[in-house]
Design an enzyme around this catalytic site. Structure first.
Site, PDB file in Angstrom:
ATOM      1  N   ARG A  21       0.855  -1.199   0.000  1.00  0.00           N
ATOM      2  CA  ARG A  21       0.000   0.000   0.000  1.00  0.00           C
ATOM      3  C   ARG A  21       0.886   1.243   0.000  1.00  0.00           C
ATOM      4  O   ARG A  21       1.817   1.342   0.799  1.00  0.00           O
ATOM      5  CB  ARG A  21      -0.829  -0.051   1.271  1.00  0.00           C
ATOM      6  N   ARG A  27      -1.240   6.344   9.909  1.00  0.00           N
ATOM      7  CA  ARG A  27      -1.387   5.855   8.524  1.00  0.00           C
ATOM      8  C   ARG A  27      -1.508   7.007   7.527  1.00  0.00           C
ATOM      9  O   ARG A  27      -1.384   8.168   7.891  1.00  0.00           O
ATOM     10  CB  ARG A  27      -2.652   4.984   8.444  1.00  0.00           C
ATOM     11  N   LYS A  58      -3.169   0.903  15.237  1.00  0.00           N
ATOM     12  CA  LYS A  58      -3.162   1.825  14.099  1.00  0.00           C
ATOM     13  C   LYS A  58      -3.723   3.191  14.509  1.00  0.00           C
ATOM     14  O   LYS A  58      -4.501   3.288  15.472  1.00  0.00           O
ATOM     15  CB  LYS A  58      -3.988   1.253  12.952  1.00  0.00           C
ATOM     16  N   LYS A 103      -5.295   6.956  12.746  1.00  0.00           N
ATOM     17  CA  LYS A 103      -5.754   7.530  11.480  1.00  0.00           C
ATOM     18  C   LYS A 103      -6.154   9.004  11.619  1.00  0.00           C
ATOM     19  O   LYS A 103      -6.808   9.368  12.595  1.00  0.00           O
ATOM     20  CB  LYS A 103      -6.945   6.737  10.963  1.00  0.00           C
ATOM     21  N   CYS A 153     -15.469  -3.147   0.659  1.00  0.00           N
ATOM     22  CA  CYS A 153     -14.060  -3.431   0.976  1.00  0.00           C
ATOM     23  C   CYS A 153     -13.563  -4.574   0.097  1.00  0.00           C
ATOM     24  O   CYS A 153     -14.332  -5.213  -0.610  1.00  0.00           O
ATOM     25  CB  CYS A 153     -13.918  -3.793   2.440  1.00  0.00           C
ATOM     26  N   CYS A 161      -8.316 -10.948   1.690  1.00  0.00           N
ATOM     27  CA  CYS A 161      -8.348 -10.525   3.091  1.00  0.00           C
ATOM     28  C   CYS A 161      -8.522 -11.725   4.022  1.00  0.00           C
ATOM     29  O   CYS A 161      -9.526 -12.435   3.932  1.00  0.00           O
ATOM     30  CB  CYS A 161      -9.479  -9.526   3.329  1.00  0.00           C
ATOM     31  N   CYS A 175     -16.675  -8.156   6.901  1.00  0.00           N
ATOM     32  CA  CYS A 175     -16.621  -8.459   8.336  1.00  0.00           C
ATOM     33  C   CYS A 175     -16.853  -7.149   9.089  1.00  0.00           C
ATOM     34  O   CYS A 175     -16.918  -6.085   8.468  1.00  0.00           O
ATOM     35  CB  CYS A 175     -15.271  -9.102   8.707  1.00  0.00           C
ATOM     36  N   CYS A 196     -13.901  -1.697   6.899  1.00  0.00           N
ATOM     37  CA  CYS A 196     -12.945  -1.048   5.985  1.00  0.00           C
ATOM     38  C   CYS A 196     -13.613  -0.190   4.911  1.00  0.00           C
ATOM     39  O   CYS A 196     -12.990   0.711   4.373  1.00  0.00           O
ATOM     40  CB  CYS A 196     -12.035  -2.086   5.344  1.00  0.00           C
TER      41      CYS A 196
HETATM   42 FE1  SRM Z   1      -8.996  -2.069   6.827  1.00  0.00          FE
HETATM   43  C1  SRM Z   1      -7.628  -4.727   8.412  1.00  0.00           C
HETATM   44  C2  SRM Z   1      -8.299  -3.433   3.854  1.00  0.00           C
HETATM   45  C3  SRM Z   1      -9.704   0.881   5.366  1.00  0.00           C
HETATM   46  C4  SRM Z   1     -10.536  -1.050   9.721  1.00  0.00           C
HETATM   47  N1  SRM Z   1      -8.061  -3.772   6.246  1.00  0.00           N
HETATM   48  C5  SRM Z   1      -7.533  -4.723   7.059  1.00  0.00           C
HETATM   49  C6  SRM Z   1      -6.742  -5.749   6.250  1.00  0.00           C
HETATM   50  C7  SRM Z   1      -5.329  -5.264   6.165  1.00  0.00           C
HETATM   51  C8  SRM Z   1      -6.824  -7.194   6.743  1.00  0.00           C
HETATM   52  C9  SRM Z   1      -5.708  -7.642   7.658  1.00  0.00           C
HETATM   53  O1  SRM Z   1      -5.554  -7.082   8.763  1.00  0.00           O
HETATM   54  O2  SRM Z   1      -4.995  -8.560   7.280  1.00  0.00           O
HETATM   55  C10 SRM Z   1      -7.460  -5.608   4.875  1.00  0.00           C
HETATM   56  C11 SRM Z   1      -6.644  -5.997   3.662  1.00  0.00           C
HETATM   57  C12 SRM Z   1      -7.534  -6.516   2.560  1.00  0.00           C
HETATM   58  C13 SRM Z   1      -6.828  -6.677   1.274  1.00  0.00           C
HETATM   59  O3  SRM Z   1      -6.703  -7.819   0.814  1.00  0.00           O
HETATM   60  O4  SRM Z   1      -6.411  -5.688   0.686  1.00  0.00           O
HETATM   61  C14 SRM Z   1      -7.957  -4.176   4.962  1.00  0.00           C
HETATM   62  N2  SRM Z   1      -8.883  -1.372   4.974  1.00  0.00           N
HETATM   63  C15 SRM Z   1      -8.658  -2.119   3.861  1.00  0.00           C
HETATM   64  C16 SRM Z   1      -8.903  -1.317   2.596  1.00  0.00           C
HETATM   65  C17 SRM Z   1      -7.955  -1.682   1.465  1.00  0.00           C
HETATM   66  C18 SRM Z   1     -10.377  -1.492   2.187  1.00  0.00           C
HETATM   67  C19 SRM Z   1     -10.728  -1.031   0.789  1.00  0.00           C
HETATM   68  O5  SRM Z   1     -11.281  -1.875   0.073  1.00  0.00           O
HETATM   69  O6  SRM Z   1     -10.507   0.108   0.441  1.00  0.00           O
HETATM   70  C20 SRM Z   1      -8.725   0.110   3.171  1.00  0.00           C
HETATM   71  C21 SRM Z   1      -7.297   0.560   3.113  1.00  0.00           C
HETATM   72  C22 SRM Z   1      -7.149   1.921   3.668  1.00  0.00           C
HETATM   73  C23 SRM Z   1      -5.790   2.515   3.490  1.00  0.00           C
HETATM   74  O7  SRM Z   1      -5.465   2.887   2.367  1.00  0.00           O
HETATM   75  O8  SRM Z   1      -5.084   2.652   4.486  1.00  0.00           O
HETATM   76  C24 SRM Z   1      -9.131  -0.107   4.614  1.00  0.00           C
HETATM   77  N3  SRM Z   1      -9.877  -0.348   7.469  1.00  0.00           N
HETATM   78  C25 SRM Z   1     -10.198   0.713   6.661  1.00  0.00           C
HETATM   79  C26 SRM Z   1     -11.148   1.564   7.311  1.00  0.00           C
HETATM   80  C27 SRM Z   1     -11.806   2.794   6.719  1.00  0.00           C
HETATM   81  C28 SRM Z   1     -11.122   4.068   7.121  1.00  0.00           C
HETATM   82  O9  SRM Z   1     -10.076   4.056   7.753  1.00  0.00           O
HETATM   83  O10 SRM Z   1     -11.667   5.117   6.780  1.00  0.00           O
HETATM   84  C29 SRM Z   1     -11.410   0.984   8.553  1.00  0.00           C
HETATM   85  C30 SRM Z   1     -12.459   1.476   9.583  1.00  0.00           C
HETATM   86  C31 SRM Z   1     -12.035   2.699  10.312  1.00  0.00           C
HETATM   87  C32 SRM Z   1     -11.240   2.332  11.523  1.00  0.00           C
HETATM   88  O11 SRM Z   1     -10.041   2.161  11.413  1.00  0.00           O
HETATM   89  O12 SRM Z   1     -11.852   2.185  12.592  1.00  0.00           O
HETATM   90  C33 SRM Z   1     -10.593  -0.201   8.641  1.00  0.00           C
HETATM   91  N4  SRM Z   1      -9.019  -2.739   8.754  1.00  0.00           N
HETATM   92  C34 SRM Z   1      -9.764  -2.202   9.767  1.00  0.00           C
HETATM   93  C35 SRM Z   1      -9.611  -3.036  10.935  1.00  0.00           C
HETATM   94  C36 SRM Z   1     -10.232  -2.787  12.328  1.00  0.00           C
HETATM   95  C37 SRM Z   1      -9.333  -1.955  13.167  1.00  0.00           C
HETATM   96  C38 SRM Z   1      -9.791  -1.861  14.595  1.00  0.00           C
HETATM   97  O13 SRM Z   1      -9.896  -0.756  15.110  1.00  0.00           O
HETATM   98  O14 SRM Z   1     -10.022  -2.904  15.198  1.00  0.00           O
HETATM   99  C39 SRM Z   1      -8.780  -4.122  10.550  1.00  0.00           C
HETATM  100  C40 SRM Z   1      -8.338  -5.304  11.425  1.00  0.00           C
HETATM  101  C41 SRM Z   1      -7.164  -4.977  12.286  1.00  0.00           C
HETATM  102  O15 SRM Z   1      -6.550  -3.930  12.215  1.00  0.00           O
HETATM  103  O16 SRM Z   1      -6.859  -5.849  13.101  1.00  0.00           O
HETATM  104  C42 SRM Z   1      -8.440  -3.898   9.176  1.00  0.00           C
HETATM  105 FE1  SF4 Z   2     -11.224  -7.574   5.303  1.00  0.00          FE
HETATM  106 FE2  SF4 Z   2     -13.123  -7.085   7.042  1.00  0.00          FE
HETATM  107 FE3  SF4 Z   2     -11.620  -5.106   6.151  1.00  0.00          FE
HETATM  108 FE4  SF4 Z   2     -13.345  -6.183   4.540  1.00  0.00          FE
HETATM  109  S1  SF4 Z   2     -13.858  -5.111   6.448  1.00  0.00           S
HETATM  110  S2  SF4 Z   2     -11.200  -5.754   4.039  1.00  0.00           S
HETATM  111  S3  SF4 Z   2     -13.341  -8.293   5.171  1.00  0.00           S
HETATM  112  S4  SF4 Z   2     -10.906  -6.769   7.371  1.00  0.00           S
END
Ligand code: SRM
Ligand code: SF4
Length: 557
Positions: free
Chosen positions: A75, A144, A208, A210, A431, A437, A476, A480
């Site tokens: 990324r 991030r 993380k 943000k 997402c 994922c 899930c 995201c």
């Molecule tokens: Fe996310 C984890 C994809 C935005 C909350 N996110 C993941 C992972 C890396 C799975 C992993 O931990 O192994 C996913 C990778 C999937 C893949 O195959 O690419 C993933 N997140 C994404 C993306 C690519 C979704 C998309 O389709 O656009 C976004 C990448 C953003 C970026 O460029 O940095 C993405 N993730 C978000 C957002 C939205 C936002 O930030 O506005 C959230 C919700 C906001 C927040 O952070 O509360 C988000 N992602 C999570 C979480 C839950 C974090 C938590 O507080 O518990 C995880 C799981 C974790 O961190 O353990 C996670």
């Molecule tokens: Fe993966 Fe859940 Fe984030 Fe979708 S919402 S990319 S399933 S961690």
């Protein structure tokens, strides 16, 4: 130390990692497996990459007694989501040579490439570096990619405000040189003092972190979903400062009542750059010092605030900064969607927002989007900006160059692709979820387009086809694609099954709630049919679907 306060295993990995070096070099040399060592999987995240495997092929490979099909997602760090045409060309080539070829625009305004095999990580990072791009700190327990409202035509002060994304990103960069040593073969530093890190120390953050900057009236960054949300206050054509909100985060875990999504709480206003940066820095140091390092499910800033209290957090912040925040200035958001099509800013430059379904830039049977964007980049006459709705803005086009760019968009049917799509499709995001994922419980980006086909039929039936309601799906509850901040949110619970959430507002200032649990497609469509009928019959003038669902008491306020 009681079991409850025992640091989580990741805490030990960070501290023992020699400033994020771990044994990544050794892991890369191991040719027997496509994987890297377990501890290194945590460390590489800080370098902007994740180890993944193709979940579609797990069974087949297990039956053949083969290792999982490991690959890496990388990324980029793009504060404010901006690329010059030269950089787009580089990304296009790198994606073609080293990854699946799909350029994936994320919900946080950057891009990522999937399917990079272990031996290609280093060449990929080197190629990015040659194009002056990096992936530092785009994942891991650290600040991030910093977001900024994406459309320059919407505010004459966009450039001034956008510059803050870069300043904040630089302020919160880690000091370690590990990235340069491991991926770019730079000389190992001898004097460790050179990389002493007063902010992150050797433990980094508990989780993380943000940050986003919104420029009203558009909340396209979903500012309240961030640990720190900054809202630009503009008066009489001048930037007066920023409202600050803290403690946003959207994730929860099914069945774990201690976890919950939360919107950021406004805490005050800062008027100048020095104070703004100092305040941001100290918000981060407090989270570093007080965040939960035992239970990663409860480690985000939102839980620290709720544990100690917002007033305590503000008092501690003012103690550390040495000044008090001014009262929050009233602001108003009126929209969150992208402004599709051509728009012109006050200096006469043009911007075309392209619809990119779920952020996937590729050529497929419907449209040759990737080739079209390549041709646009080759002209050298347009920049590329990414939106948090996973779309792309062909940017900063001079009046004299507009016809040339427009003819490329016409030739590749991008105008039609963008303009003919329904309002609901253009306001939907999903997402990544399967197959890459590891946390996905259900499909998202591979499934939402076909569900939208069916939702469009229902909207048409009830005379709602112009309605730009915001629909989001995640595989899930991690959120995201910010499904819990949508008017209709789908949150995966298992294969083909979702919780249906209702009641979010259109501008991202109110979360939704669960309306029905664990339902499949037929129940989703049956439910929406009934809800759309009621909305069509009983809504007030200009009442959004999200507001109506609340007024109709379908979900609790
Ligand atoms: Fe996310 C984890 C994809 C935005 C909350 N996110 C993941 C992972 C890396 C799975 C992993 O931990 O192994 C996913 C990778 C999937 C893949 O195959 O690419 C993933 N997140 C994404 C993306 C690519 C979704 C998309 O389709 O656009 C976004 C990448 C953003 C970026 O460029 O940095 C993405 N993730 C978000 C957002 C939205 C936002 O930030 O506005 C959230 C919700 C906001 C927040 O952070 O509360 C988000 N992602 C999570 C979480 C839950 C974090 C938590 O507080 O518990 C995880 C799981 C974790 O961190 O353990 C996670
Ligand atoms: Fe993966 Fe859940 Fe984030 Fe979708 S919402 S990319 S399933 S961690």
């Amino acid at each position: 130390m009681s079991e409850k306060n025992k640091p989580s295993p990741i805490e030990k990995i960070k501290q023992a990692s020699d400033n994020l070096r771990g044994s990544i070099k050794e892991s890369l040399r191991d040719e027997i497996t496509g994987a890297i060592r377990e501890d290194d999987q945590a460390v590489v995240k800080f370098h902007g990459m994740y180890q993944q495997d193709d979940r579609d092929r797990r069974e087949e490979r297990a039956a053949k007694k083969l290792d999982r099909l490991y690959s890496y997602m990388i990324r980029l760090r793009l504060p404010g989501g901006f690329l010059t045409p030269e950089k787009w060309l580089a990304v296009h080539d790198i994606a073609g040579e080293n990854s699946t070829g799909v350029i994936k625009i994320t919900s946080r305004q950057t891009i990522q490439l999937h399917g990079i095999i272990k031996s290609n990580i280093k060449p990929t990072i080197k190629a990015f570096n040659e194009a002056k791009l990096d992936s530092i700190a785009t994942c891991g327990d650290i600040n991030r990619n910093v977001l900024c409202s994406s459309h320059p035509a919407q505010s004459p002060l966009h450039a001034e405000i956008f510059a803050y994304a870069d300043k904040i990103s630089n302020l919160l960069m880690p000091k370690t040189k590990a990235y340069y040593e491991i991926w770019l073969d730079e000389e190992q530093i001898v004097d460790k003092k050179e990389e002493e890190d007063p902010l992150y120390q050797d433990r980094y953050l508990p989780r993380k972190f943000k940050i986003a900057i919104a420029i009203p009236p558009n909340n396209d960054v979903d500012v309240y979903a961030n640990d720190i949300g900054l809202i630009a206050v503009v008066k009489d054509g001048q930037l007066k400062g920023f409202n600050m909100a803290i403690g946003g985060g959207l994730s929860s875990t099914h069945g774990n009542t201690e976890t919950y999504p939360r919107l950021a709480s406004p805490i005050g206003f800062v008027e100048d750059e020095e104070k703004l940066l100092k305040t941001i820095y100290e918000i981060v140091t407090i989270q570093r010092d007080y965040g939960n390092r035992s239970d990663r499910k409860l480690a985000r800033l939102k839980y620290t605030i709720d544990k100690y209290g917002l007033n305590w957090y503000i008092a501690e912040l003012e103690k550390r900064t040495g000044f008090a925040l001014a009262p929050v200035v009233p602001i108003e958001f009126t929209e969150r969607a992208d402004l599709y099509g051509w728009q012109q800013n006050e200096t006469g430059q043009w911007y075309y927002t392209v619809f990119v379904e779920n952020g996937r830039v590729l050529d497929d049977e419907t449209v040759a989007l990737k080739t079209a964007l390549l041709e646009v980049a080759k002209t050298g006459k347009a920049n590329f900006r990414f939106t948090c709705n996973q779309n792309l803005i062909i940017s900063d086009v001079l009046d004299k160059d507009k016809e040339n760019i427009n003819s490329i968009l016409k030739q590749f049917q991008i105008l039609e692709h963008t303009e003919k799509r329904s309002a609901v499709r253009k306001n939907s995001i999903a997402c990544v979820a399967l197959p890459t994922c590891p946390l996905a419980l259900a499909e998202a980006q591979r499934y939402l387009p076909s569900l939208i086909d069916k939702i469009e039929v229902l909207l048409d039936k009830h005379g709602l086809n112009d309605n730009g309601m915001i629909v989001r799906m995640t595989g899930c509850p991690n959120g995201c694609a910010r499904s819990v901040a949508a008017e209709i949110g789908f949150v995966g619970t298992g294969p083909g099954r979702y919780n249906l959430h209702l009641g979010g507002d259109r501008v991202g200032a109110r979360l939704n709630k669960i309306y029905k649990e664990n339902i499949d497609e037929s129940e989703i469509l049956e439910t929406l049919d009934t809800l759309f009928k009621a909305y069509s019959d009983k809504r007030l003038v200009d009442e959004t679907f999200g507001d109506f669902t609340l007024r109709a008491n379908w979900v609790p306020a």
